[in-house]
Design a protein around this motif. Structure first.
Motif, PDB file in Angstrom:
ATOM      1  N   ALA B 161      14.387  58.245  90.778  1.00  0.00           N
ATOM      2  CA  ALA B 161      15.624  58.887  90.724  1.00  0.00           C
ATOM      3  C   ALA B 161      16.627  57.797  90.076  1.00  0.00           C
ATOM      4  CB  ALA B 161      15.963  59.563  92.188  1.00  0.00           C
ATOM      5  N   HIS B 167      17.678  51.134  89.702  1.00  0.00           N
ATOM      6  CA  HIS B 167      18.229  52.003  88.708  1.00  0.00           C
ATOM      7  C   HIS B 167      17.979  51.519  87.394  1.00  0.00           C
ATOM      8  CE1 HIS B 167      21.254  49.120  89.235  1.00  0.00           C
ATOM      9  NE2 HIS B 167      21.752  49.368  88.044  1.00  0.00           N
ATOM     10  N   SER B 186      17.285  63.246  82.043  1.00  0.00           N
ATOM     11  CA  SER B 186      18.402  63.046  82.974  1.00  0.00           C
ATOM     12  C   SER B 186      18.647  64.215  83.683  1.00  0.00           C
ATOM     13  CB  SER B 186      19.637  62.413  82.248  1.00  0.00           C
ATOM     14  OG  SER B 186      20.697  62.031  82.752  1.00  0.00           O
ATOM     15  N   ILE B 190      14.563  63.423  86.974  1.00  0.00           N
ATOM     16  CA  ILE B 190      15.098  62.361  87.984  1.00  0.00           C
ATOM     17  C   ILE B 190      15.349  63.433  89.061  1.00  0.00           C
ATOM     18  CG2 ILE B 190      15.974  60.046  86.711  1.00  0.00           C
ATOM     19  CD1 ILE B 190      18.638  61.369  86.522  1.00  0.00           C
ATOM     20  N   LYS B 191      15.328  64.578  88.712  1.00  0.00           N
ATOM     21  CA  LYS B 191      15.403  65.621  89.889  1.00  0.00           C
ATOM     22  C   LYS B 191      14.110  65.494  90.626  1.00  0.00           C
ATOM     23  CE  LYS B 191      19.883  66.301  88.688  1.00  0.00           C
ATOM     24  NZ  LYS B 191      19.745  65.732  87.300  1.00  0.00           N
ATOM     25  N   ILE B 194      14.065  63.857  93.581  1.00  0.00           N
ATOM     26  CA  ILE B 194      14.785  64.470  94.617  1.00  0.00           C
ATOM     27  C   ILE B 194      13.941  65.384  95.232  1.00  0.00           C
ATOM     28  CG2 ILE B 194      16.754  65.510  95.472  1.00  0.00           C
ATOM     29  CD1 ILE B 194      17.749  62.904  94.193  1.00  0.00           C
ATOM     30  N   SER B 245      24.720  59.322  85.071  1.00  0.00           N
ATOM     31  CA  SER B 245      23.419  60.022  86.033  1.00  0.00           C
ATOM     32  C   SER B 245      23.136  59.516  87.163  1.00  0.00           C
ATOM     33  CB  SER B 245      22.339  59.964  85.066  1.00  0.00           C
ATOM     34  OG  SER B 245      22.194  60.788  83.938  1.00  0.00           O
ATOM     35  N   ILE B 249      23.212  61.039  90.680  1.00  0.00           N
ATOM     36  CA  ILE B 249      22.188  61.169  91.582  1.00  0.00           C
ATOM     37  C   ILE B 249      22.742  60.716  93.119  1.00  0.00           C
ATOM     38  CG2 ILE B 249      20.062  59.765  92.522  1.00  0.00           C
ATOM     39  CD1 ILE B 249      19.479  61.899  90.504  1.00  0.00           C
ATOM     40  N   LEU B 282      22.869  69.331  92.417  1.00  0.00           N
ATOM     41  CA  LEU B 282      21.579  69.020  91.604  1.00  0.00           C
ATOM     42  C   LEU B 282      21.591  69.927  90.198  1.00  0.00           C
ATOM     43  CD1 LEU B 282      18.262  68.103  93.140  1.00  0.00           C
ATOM     44  CD2 LEU B 282      18.245  69.729  91.171  1.00  0.00           C
TER      45      LEU B 282
END
Lengths: 211, 611, 302
Positions: B161, B167, B186, B190-191, B194, B245, B249, B282
């Protein structure tokens, strides 16, 4: 009878260890394979299994005739100096081979095959052939001996499998033979190419190629 | 239509469907965009490869969010990482692509290692890989094990993420990938991390301890601030968007962390509400970040450079792209009545509502976190004023910008779709929140049939808050009405005379683009204010002809990347040193290698009895 | 309707407040100064002047005055300045105000960068810096105030009639924030056009004629709204009760308290020197800390 043949097989292995030149090595390999063929034939008589006849036929065809012929052919083609570079000189190698034989004898006794039965002798000979094959790969400089060492190890494994369990499944045997043959062909090609590129097959000098 | 898929393997509850929708929303416009973007720069075979990889990428992401077996999840996770690696290094002409790909693949594998460890512990406990079986077994799991599994999942998914300090791959990988891939990475990839956190920690593991939520909140606040401060310092437009981004996040994780915090305190309404805020941000971030990356790609394609200091005046040359970028910038700065505003309002409201319902010190903690969210929102607005202003406004600063032209139709259509979605998600907030309530309820296994979040289809009305409303359509309506009123006041006395003339130049008639404010200058106040964190250093060099006459003056300023310098570089140096030490067992001699094998064989044979 | 009444009242009275502050400042400086109605004369003058627009500017420059005025007026109708419930109650709550102000500021900063002059870029940079530091302080103030009611509802805020330590400290923090938001000394100087000293003026330097009139109007209205918020916190006033005789003093008290805040602001402006830009961070950090103190007081129930 089988005991004598096994003993002769061990002797032929010692001959390989003390060989200082290429033709000698290949010749002793041939003897070893021939003796192996005899062992298998005897086992085929006793067990009365058709497959074992076939396998022994394959042994004599591939290992006694084809592979040594191919090895000789490659050797002549690359016109190499016939001396096998020895890391460990031949007397010391013979001594080590005897030590390996003793170790494999102790091992086969410890594995519970009995003190002096035929089975324990066969197992110990097989193990010693395997160890000596590996030793050959380590202690000789030329790439050729690595090829021959693998073949010797394969002989030893075959002997081990057939003495303990009456042979591996038929198709496994065929597959292994095929693999071995092809590996030899490939290795022959590689040795040829290595020689063409580096004009020698002294693997010791190839140590600059490292990661 | 999904019924023919094996039930044992796939899972289509509300959470998975939601993520599938998010994936599709961003991937389809990017696909449309890619046709125009890739044409002309690559050979036809390479374009075909790019599209195949893109479709594979989207497919595997969709598969990840819809499986119900841990092992299959891992397989698809790995494949997705590999496919995205190939997409990151797609532009093999640049050496930086290869470097970016290397950093990316190493970091993502470190994360996957942690996830595998967590799965192994879960399997050990539950003797099954199926999600529901594990969920049942987790009810009886000792809390020590749960803590360890939580931490492993946090680090594993956090690497993907982009939580600080994990990061570091984001600013390398996202700029180097082709722009439509950056937008999908992006916006969506990366979601999926989550998704992993929500699914595995909240749904399967079940939150019992309050320190989990607090830890995630603290990490999220740090992530927000670090992300946006680094974004403010950037002059490469795609790297700026990548850091942004990271910040977003952090905002999403604020919602998720709050939700965990409220679950552990047994406040179900607030937990669902915070998760709604997190999920809404999100999907909003996916849309507007996707749009921003596509616009950045258009700029790159039209001008050939990503450096905003060399651009400028593009609003006249690329009017449509600049309008889309403006819309995206407004959305990400949380300006009403667009979608970013709604999700940030929801998150802030979740903090406030939570503060009214907890006791004592937690109130202050939530208040300070809310203030930090407000800070990052302000900094984000500043960042995007800089990004939009320096890139698109004023005069062109170099020949790159002067020769720019509007981009191809397929690229514009892709951007248009996302722009329309931004407006829709902003105005239809109440409808979307009703849907998200179902998603949150199913993710948290809480019954939402008694909870209401909206008054009607236009107004939000949190049930637990007293008399608080938000209605974006009404807001938009009043903004437009009052804007028209302003225009009426303007025109009330007739049209008036308008002259177009040069910008005020204090009497010096030769002003050109070099007199404009640069991006570095724009962010100087922030550089000074946050210098305890950025550790800037500068170098000046004067070349003099005589004591009084300076021929040229060079000024160079740089910020220190403290994560790279103080965490990653030492670790990397240690690893390399250890590797060099171990290298000594490999001198290159075949005989030695064979000897290793031989000795191992011997040892095994001798000690066979022990085994 | 109430909404139109509120808008008209705002537009009419906001310049008067600014004129009042300027008059007080000038009196403190031992000058006679401009008349209180001067801002009205300025606006009227600007309305009849021609407008000059830079050739580098784009549509953003033309649109910004309307966006700024509209956003400020929306906040104006959201906060019940002259009446007691927000006329558009269903539009938003206290938090929305922060974001709507951000909308106006965003466009103003963009239009400043649009003209390609260094003044504009500088103004935009400084303004975004100051505003991003204002946001956490403002959020803490809203938090502290809402803790007393348990809601961020604006109507609750405007009908409060209790003074507590928390609301006084919050009012002090809001006072500091207002100085920053309305561009007063010690953060910014409205009376100068030197590039070292201007923030808001730098952003609107390129504007002229009617657009400038609209932007000035918007800043007066914003000032009015913020003063009202402070006044409500320090001198809370409940709903008017009783008959006509009691309504009049109530109305007077309503207007006087905004006047008191104006006097305070004028005093601060005259007595303090303008701060260096990088010290504004400390200034606003102090406002943030005051907000935290107000929150703690609210938690303790003081």
């Amino acid at each position: 009878m089988q005991g004598i043949i096994l003993f002769a097989l061990l002797v032929s292995t010692y001959l390989m260890v003390i060989a200082k030149r290429m033709p000698a090595l290949i010749r002793s390999f041939r003897y070893q394979s021939l003796l192996l063929f005899l062992v298998t034939l005897l086992a085929a008589f006793n067990e009365k299994q058709v497959e074992l006849y076939l396998i022994s036929g394959m042994i004599i065809l591939v290992k006694v005739f084809l592979i040594p012929y191919f090895l000789n052919f490659t050797a002549k083609k690359i016109k190499l100096d016939e001396n096998l570079g020895l890391f460990v000189n031949s007397q010391l190698s013979l001594l080590l081979a005897l030590i390996f034989t003793y170790c494999s004898w102790v091992l086969s006794v410890n594995l519970g095959f009995g003190q002096l039965s035929l089975l324990s002798v066969a197992v110990s000979v097989a193990f010693s052939v395997i160890l000596i094959g590996a030793f050959l790969m380590i202690s000789r400089m030329k790439a050729f001996t690595q090829v021959v060492g693998i073949l010797v190890m394969e002989n030893g494994i075959f002997l081990l499998a057939s003495s303990i369990s009456g042979g591996m499944p038929f198709f496994a045997e065929i597959a292994i033979f095929f693999d071995v043959f092809i590996s030899v062909v490939i290795m022959g090609i590689f040795v040829f190419r290595i020689n063409k590129l580096f004009t020698h097959i002294d693997v010791n000098k190839l140590s600059r190629l490292k990661g | 239509m999904l019924y023919f898929l094996p039930q044992k393997l796939f899972l289509f509850d509300s959470l998975s469907l939601f993520f599938l929708v998010v994936i599709l929303i961003v991937s389809l416009p990017s696909l449309v965009y890619s046709f125009g973007y890739l044409k002309g720069d690559y050979s036809a075979a390479k374009i075909f490869l790019a599209q195949v990889l893109l479709l594979a990428f989207v497919l595997f992401m969709a598969l990840i969010v819809s499986v119900r077996n841990c092992l299959i999840f891992l397989v698809f996770w790995e494949i997705m990482s590999l496919v995205s690696y190939f997409l990151v290094i797609f532009d093999t002409k640049h050496a930086r692509s290869i470097q970016a790909g290397l950093i990316y693949i190493v970091m993502t594998h470190i994360g996957t290692a942690f996830i595998i460890a967590a799965f192994m512990i879960l399997h050990n406990h539950a003797h099954s890989f199926d999600f529901f079986a594990i969920k049942n077994a987790c009810l009886a799991m000792p809390s020590q094990t749960k803590n360890i599994v939580f931490l492993l999942f946090l680090i594993g998914f956090g690497t993907k993420a982009g939580i600080v300090p994990l990061h570091i791959w984001l600013p390398y990988a996202h700029p180097q990938a082709p722009s439509h891939i950056s937008s999908i990475m992006s916006g969506v990839m990366i979601k999926t991390a989550i998704y992993g956190i929500i699914r595995f920690v909240m749904f399967i593991l079940g939150v019992n301890s309050s320190w989990w939520g607090v830890l995630i909140l603290i990490l999220a606040v740090i992530t927000c601030l670090v992300g946006i401060i680094y974004a403010l310092m950037e002059r490469d437009i795609k790297r700026l968007l990548a850091y942004s981004s990271v910040e977003n996040i952090g905002i999403i994780l604020l919602g998720v962390g709050l939700s965990m915090f409220f679950i552990s305190l047994n406040l179900p309404y607030l937990a669902v509400f915070s998760l709604i805020a997190g999920l809404y941000h999100l999907v909003n971030h996916a849309i507007f970040k996707g749009l921003l990356f596509l616009c950045a790609g258009s700029v790159y394609k039209a001008t050939g450079t990503r450096d905003i200091e060399k651009l400028g005046g593009l609003i006249k040359k690329m009017p449509q792209t600049s309008a889309y970028f403006l819309l995206g910038a407004m959305a990400i700065s949380a300006l009403p009545p667009l979608n970013g505003f709604v999700s940030e309002w929801l998150t802030l409201q979740a903090f406030f509502l939570g503060a009214f319902n907890v006791i004592g010190g937690s109130k202050l903690f939530l208040g300070i976190c809310a203030a930090m969210l407000a800070l990052t929102s302000g900094l984000a607005a500043a960042c995007f004023v800089k990004a939009f202003g320096v890139t698109f406004l004023a005069k062109p600063k170099s020949h790159y910008a002067e020769s720019a032209k509007e981009v191809a139709l397929s690229m514009r259509i892709g951007m248009l779709i996302l722009a329309v979605l931004i407006v829709i998600f902003g105005l239809a907030a109440a409808l979307i929140i009703k849907l998200l309530a179902k998603v949150s309820g199913s993710a948290l296994s809480i019954d939402i049939s008694n909870m209401s979040f909206c008054l009607n289809n236009f107004t939000l009305f949190p049930q637990m808050a007293k008399n608080v409303y938000l209605s974006t359509p009404l807001l938009a309506l009043w903004l437009i009405i009052l804007g028209i009123t302003g225009f009426a006041i303007y025109r009330i006395f007739g049209r008036g005379k308008l002259t177009i003339y040069k910008t005020w130049d204090c009497g010096y008639y030769k002003l050109d683009s070099r007199n404009e404010y640069t991006a570095t200058a724009f962010s100087k106040p922030f550089r000074i204010a946050f210098s305890f964190f950025l550790l800037p250093y500068r170098k000046t060099q004067k070349i003099r002809e005589s004591f009084y006459h300076i021929k040229s003056f060079t000024y160079e300023t740089r910020t220190t990347k403290i994560f790279k310098k103080y965490i990653y570089d030492p670790v990397l140096a240690m690893v390399l040193k250890a590797a060099m030490f171990m290298r000594r067992i490999q001198p290159g001699s075949i005989h030695l290698y064979l000897g290793y094998i031989f000795i191992t064989l011997l040892l095994l044979l001798i000690f066979m009895r022990q085994f | 309707m109430m909404i139109i009444l509120q808008i008209i009242l705002l537009i009419i009275t906001a310049p008067l407040l600014s004129g009042l502050i300027t008059k007080i400042k000038n009196n403190l400086r031992m000058r006679k100064g401009q008349s209180v109605l001067q801002p009205y004369y300025n606006l009227a003058k600007l309305f009849f002047k021609d407008e000059v627009i830079s050739e580098t500017a784009s549509w953003i420059f033309r649109v910004t005055p309307f966006v700024v005025l509209s956003s400020t007026l929306v906040v104006g109708i959201l906060i019940p300045v002259f009446i007691f419930t927000s006329p558009v109650h269903q539009m938003g709550d206290f938090l929305v105000i922060v974001f709507i102000f951000a909308l106006g500021r965003f466009f103003l900063a963009l239009s400043a960068l649009d003209t390609g002059s260094s003044f504009g870029g500088m103004g935009a940079s400084r303004e975004m810096f100051i505003s991003s530091l204002v946001e956490p302080a403002l959020c803490m103030v809203i938090f502290a105030v809402s803790l007393q009611f348990g809601s961020t509802d604006i109507s609750a805020f405007s009908s409060m009639h209790v003074i507590s330590v928390s609301s006084v400290v919050a009012a002090l923090a809001l006072f500091l924030i207002t100085i920053a938001e309305t561009s007063r000394i010690p953060v910014d100087n409205q009376e100068t056009h030197l590039e070292l000293t201007m923030v808001h003026e730098a952003m609107v330097l390129e504007y002229s004629g009617r657009s400038l009139a609209l932007i000035e109007m918007a800043s007066y209205i914003k000032q009015m709204i913020l003063f009202f918020l402070i006044a409500q916190l320090i001198f809370p006033i409940g709903l008017p009760v009783g008959n006509f005789a009691q309504i009049l003093p109530w109305v007077l008290w309503y207007l006087i308290r905004i006047g008191i805040i104006a006097v305070l602001v004028a005093l601060v402006e005259v007595s303090v020197a303008k701060m260096r830009l990088f010290r504004v961070a400390d200034f606003l950090g102090f406002a943030f800390v005051l907000g935290v103190v107000a929150t703690v007081c609210a938690i303790l129930g003081v």
